[in-house]
Design an enzyme around this catalytic site. Structure first.
Site, PDB file in Angstrom:
ATOM      1  N   ARG A 146     -12.084   1.650 -18.487  1.00 46.98           N
ATOM      2  CA  ARG A 146     -11.877   2.816 -17.627  1.00 46.98           C
ATOM      3  C   ARG A 146     -12.894   3.902 -17.954  1.00 46.98           C
ATOM      4  NH1 ARG A 146      -6.027   2.222 -16.804  1.00 46.98           N
ATOM      5  NH2 ARG A 146      -5.638   0.066 -17.356  1.00 46.98           N
ATOM      6  N   ASP A 153      -8.500   8.093 -16.614  1.00 42.44           N
ATOM      7  CA  ASP A 153      -8.056   6.847 -17.252  1.00 42.44           C
ATOM      8  C   ASP A 153      -7.571   5.829 -16.220  1.00 42.44           C
ATOM      9  OD1 ASP A 153      -6.063   9.120 -17.371  1.00 42.44           O
ATOM     10  OD2 ASP A 153      -4.694   7.428 -17.593  1.00 42.44           O
ATOM     11  N   ASN A 154      -7.471   6.260 -14.965  1.00 43.90           N
ATOM     12  CA  ASN A 154      -7.091   5.325 -13.906  1.00 43.90           C
ATOM     13  C   ASN A 154      -8.279   4.983 -13.009  1.00 43.90           C
ATOM     14  OD1 ASN A 154      -4.460   5.230 -14.801  1.00 43.90           O
ATOM     15  ND2 ASN A 154      -3.725   6.809 -13.404  1.00 43.90           N
ATOM     16  N   LYS A 205       1.889  -6.162 -18.024  1.00 45.86           N
ATOM     17  CA  LYS A 205       2.282  -4.747 -17.951  1.00 45.86           C
ATOM     18  C   LYS A 205       3.795  -4.667 -18.091  1.00 45.86           C
ATOM     19  CE  LYS A 205       1.732  -0.530 -15.226  1.00 45.86           C
ATOM     20  NZ  LYS A 205       1.075   0.054 -14.059  1.00 45.86           N
ATOM     21  N   GLY A 240      -0.393   1.903 -23.195  1.00 44.64           N
ATOM     22  CA  GLY A 240       0.910   2.169 -23.792  1.00 44.64           C
ATOM     23  C   GLY A 240       1.934   1.113 -23.452  1.00 44.64           C
ATOM     24  N   GLY A 270       7.127   1.273 -23.552  1.00 46.32           N
ATOM     25  CA  GLY A 270       6.310   0.078 -23.335  1.00 46.32           C
ATOM     26  C   GLY A 270       6.817  -0.828 -22.224  1.00 46.32           C
ATOM     27  N   ASP A 305      -4.142   0.533 -11.550  1.00 51.80           N
ATOM     28  CA  ASP A 305      -2.971   1.326 -11.925  1.00 51.80           C
ATOM     29  C   ASP A 305      -2.250   1.909 -10.710  1.00 51.80           C
ATOM     30  OD1 ASP A 305      -3.666   0.606 -14.440  1.00 51.80           O
ATOM     31  OD2 ASP A 305      -3.650   2.612 -15.287  1.00 51.80           O
TER      32      ASP A 305
HETATM   33  P1  AMP Z   1      -0.117   5.872 -15.905  1.00 48.75           P
HETATM   34  O1  AMP Z   1       0.294   7.159 -15.288  1.00 48.75           O
HETATM   35  O2  AMP Z   1       0.806   4.717 -15.586  1.00 48.75           O
HETATM   36  O3  AMP Z   1      -1.545   5.545 -15.660  1.00 48.75           O
HETATM   37  O4  AMP Z   1       0.083   6.061 -17.474  1.00 48.75           O
HETATM   38  C1  AMP Z   1      -0.563   7.053 -18.232  1.00 48.75           C
HETATM   39  C2  AMP Z   1      -0.488   6.708 -19.684  1.00 48.75           C
HETATM   40  O5  AMP Z   1       0.875   6.642 -20.130  1.00 48.75           O
HETATM   41  C3  AMP Z   1      -1.088   5.353 -20.047  1.00 48.75           C
HETATM   42  O6  AMP Z   1      -1.699   5.478 -21.295  1.00 48.75           O
HETATM   43  C4  AMP Z   1       0.110   4.451 -20.096  1.00 48.75           C
HETATM   44  O7  AMP Z   1      -0.111   3.338 -20.916  1.00 48.75           O
HETATM   45  C5  AMP Z   1       1.178   5.370 -20.661  1.00 48.75           C
HETATM   46  N1  AMP Z   1       2.538   4.976 -20.259  1.00 48.75           N
HETATM   47  C6  AMP Z   1       3.111   5.117 -19.041  1.00 48.75           C
HETATM   48  N2  AMP Z   1       4.366   4.657 -19.042  1.00 48.75           N
HETATM   49  C7  AMP Z   1       4.626   4.205 -20.295  1.00 48.75           C
HETATM   50  C8  AMP Z   1       5.740   3.595 -20.942  1.00 48.75           C
HETATM   51  N3  AMP Z   1       6.878   3.362 -20.295  1.00 48.75           N
HETATM   52  N4  AMP Z   1       5.614   3.268 -22.239  1.00 48.75           N
HETATM   53  C9  AMP Z   1       4.478   3.499 -22.912  1.00 48.75           C
HETATM   54  N5  AMP Z   1       3.392   4.063 -22.367  1.00 48.75           N
HETATM   55  C10 AMP Z   1       3.445   4.409 -21.079  1.00 48.75           C
HETATM   56 MG    MG Z   2      -2.930   4.358 -16.043  1.00 48.26          MG
END
Ligand code: AMP
Ligand code: MG
Length: 476
Positions: A177, A246-247, A107, A91, A120, A256
């Site tokens: 992942r 996913d992590n 990132k 994302g 994003g 992550d």
């Molecule tokens: P994370 O907890 O960082 O592993 O994120 C979980 C999911 O949310 C992943 O698919 C990330 O890409 C998405 N995500 C987290 N923060 C954002 C953001 N600020 N904008 C877009 N996607 C995000």
């Molecule tokens: Mg993640």
């Protein structure tokens, strides 16, 4: 090599387009370099001076694409806190492609097809945490993604408060992942599982390439790699905090970095993630959660490997984890020989550390200097009897060792410096006020955790009580 001599390729783009989405980074406004990492630059053959140029900032900002680079984001699913989420994906991560065996990724470089409600972006605070900790983990000998650079900007990003946007340029041997496989299993695109497995084998398990049973052998490698990774986390006292599928990396590297923490005092039930009220991802629960995540991977792979076989392989997780954990803990205790009572000795010690609120890292570092005089160790605890009793057992055990280099080896095994949350917080607050010097000093500290750094002596002491057990939110 100069920056513009780097050449990228993107083997992921040879897969079916369902695996990814081509995307263009959205550069941050008024970017500036917070830190460039010369060790990571070396990994991709980049000259040291190159990280100090304006072109480098443009590169990390996604403004300039280098030769062969075709930016894209990856599609994946995942179990978040035990609940399946059918489509996640990068994302806020944009891949630049592969160079010198490393997959480079921005990132925080803007929204992608997979951003859902997100913007994003990544904020300075969490970007500093990821940048520094991935380097710290590497220096501690723990498999991890790396980080080449960190830029900040004046662009405002909305979180609980307005914060400044930043981008980390991360590098990994693979960004696949467990959740990438889950996406194709749960959308009934089972032919894509083979395509992905072939890709993973070609990229991460080349020695399995021509094996008849390659998919099963790949799964076995992931079980072993994950068990060993978890043994590393547990032995050093690292709490990841968001072990969603996913992590979890198919290449068994730590990925992550979110609300992670190192233990202050030894606490099996420690929870670093403020949103994890039930403690699913508590420190002590990490190995069983990894096992559960591997069982989810086995389910996702079931159309291409029989579940009986993956389940059998998964049964070896406990033994693989324990063996590696014991090996690492023996090294922390300076024991070279294997003795049947060693696990009991470790458990006894953890009981003492837990009940006495002893700082995990400071204890092992102090023990690394131990030659029979118990004073420095006993000074660490309020009640001395429990530790004294353990030291009696330890003394007996040491008599069976003949290693004259024990102290030297222990000092190369037990870090003096780990980046606790309160230390990172100091660097974050300074950086948010425009002073990046502590971020760069902490990078140096992170990369040399076994050395003496006199100016940072206070960071090697037990965590001040007002800073203990800081919890962090997932918001980043
Ligand atoms: P994370 O907890 O960082 O592993 O994120 C979980 C999911 O949310 C992943 O698919 C990330 O890409 C998405 N995500 C987290 N923060 C954002 C953001 N600020 N904008 C877009 N996607 C995000
Ligand atoms: Mg993640």
């Amino acid at each position: 090599m100069k920056l513009n001599e780097l050449i990228f390729n993107a083997s992921y783009l040879e897969l079916d387009p369902i695996f990814y989405n081509k995307t263009t980074p959205l550069p941050l406004q008024k970017p500036y370099l917070i830190s460039g990492n010369l060790e990571a630059a070396k990994l991709i053959g980049l000259d040291a001076g190159e990280t100090q140029t304006e072109e480098f900032i443009d590169f990390v900002n996604g403004k300039v694409l280098l030769k062969g680079s075709q930016p894209f984001s990856m599609c994946y699913a995942g179990h978040q806190f035990g609940h399946f989420v059918p489509r996640l994906g990068d994302g806020r991560a944009i891949n630049l492609g592969e160079t010198q065996g490393w997959n480079l990724q921005l990132k925080g470089a803007g929204p992608t097809l997979y951003s859902r409600q997100g913007d994003g972006r990544a904020v300075t605070r969490s970007s500093i945490r990821e940048y520094l900790m991935s380097e710290a983990m590497h220096a501690l000998g723990i498999p991890t993604t790396r980080a080449l650079a960190l830029i900040g900007s004046d662009e405002r990003v909305a979180r609980e408060r307005w914060e400044k946007g930043a981008i980390v340029l991360r590098m990994s041997p693979s960004w696949v992942r467990f959740g990438t496989f889950e996406y194709f299993y749960y959308t009934d695109q089972h032919d894509k599982l083979e395509e992905l497995a072939d890709y993973v084998i070609a990229q991460s398990f080349t020695h399995l390439k021509d094996k008849e049973d390659a998919y099963f052998l790949m799964y076995e490698e992931v079980v072993k790699g994950t068990a060993e990774l978890l043994a590393h986390w547990q032995s050093v006292g690292f709490n990841h905090g968001v072990m969603n599928t996913d992590n979890m990396s198919i290449a068994s590297v730590t990925i992550d970095y979110g609300p992670y923490a190192f233990l202050d005092a030894y606490d099996f039930n420690y929870i670093c993630n403020h949103t994890d009220q039930e403690g699913r991802y508590s420190f002590g629960n990490q190995p069983p959660v990894a096992y559960w995540n591997l069982s989810m991977l086995a389910r996702a792979l079931s159309p291409i490997i029989s579940i009986e076989r993956t389940e059998k392989s998964l049964e070896s997780f406990g033994e693989l984890f324990s063996q590696k954990y014991l090996e690492l803990m023996r090294a922390k205790l300076g024991l070279k020989k294997k003795h049947s009572n060693d696990l009991a000795l470790v458990k006894h010690l953890l009981g003492v550390l837990g009940s006495q609120d002893l700082d995990y890292t400071a204890f092992f570092r102090t023990l690394s200097h131990y030659t029979g005089n118990t004073e420095a160790l006993l000074e660490l605890c309020s009640l001395q009897t429990p530790l004294n009793e353990w030291l009696d057992d330890y003394d007996k055990r040491l008599k069976e060792e003949s290693d004259t280099d024990r102290n030297t080896n222990m000092l190369r095994t037990n870090p003096k410096y780990i980046l606790k949350n309160y230390i990172l917080q100091e660097a974050i607050e300074k950086a948010e006020n425009g002073d990046n010097t502590l971020v760069n000093s902490l990078l140096e500290l992170a990369q040399n955790p076994y050395d003496e750094h006199l100016e940072f002596e206070r960071y090697a002491k037990s965590t001040p009580s007002s800073y203990q057990n800081l919890k962090l939110s997932c918001s980043s």
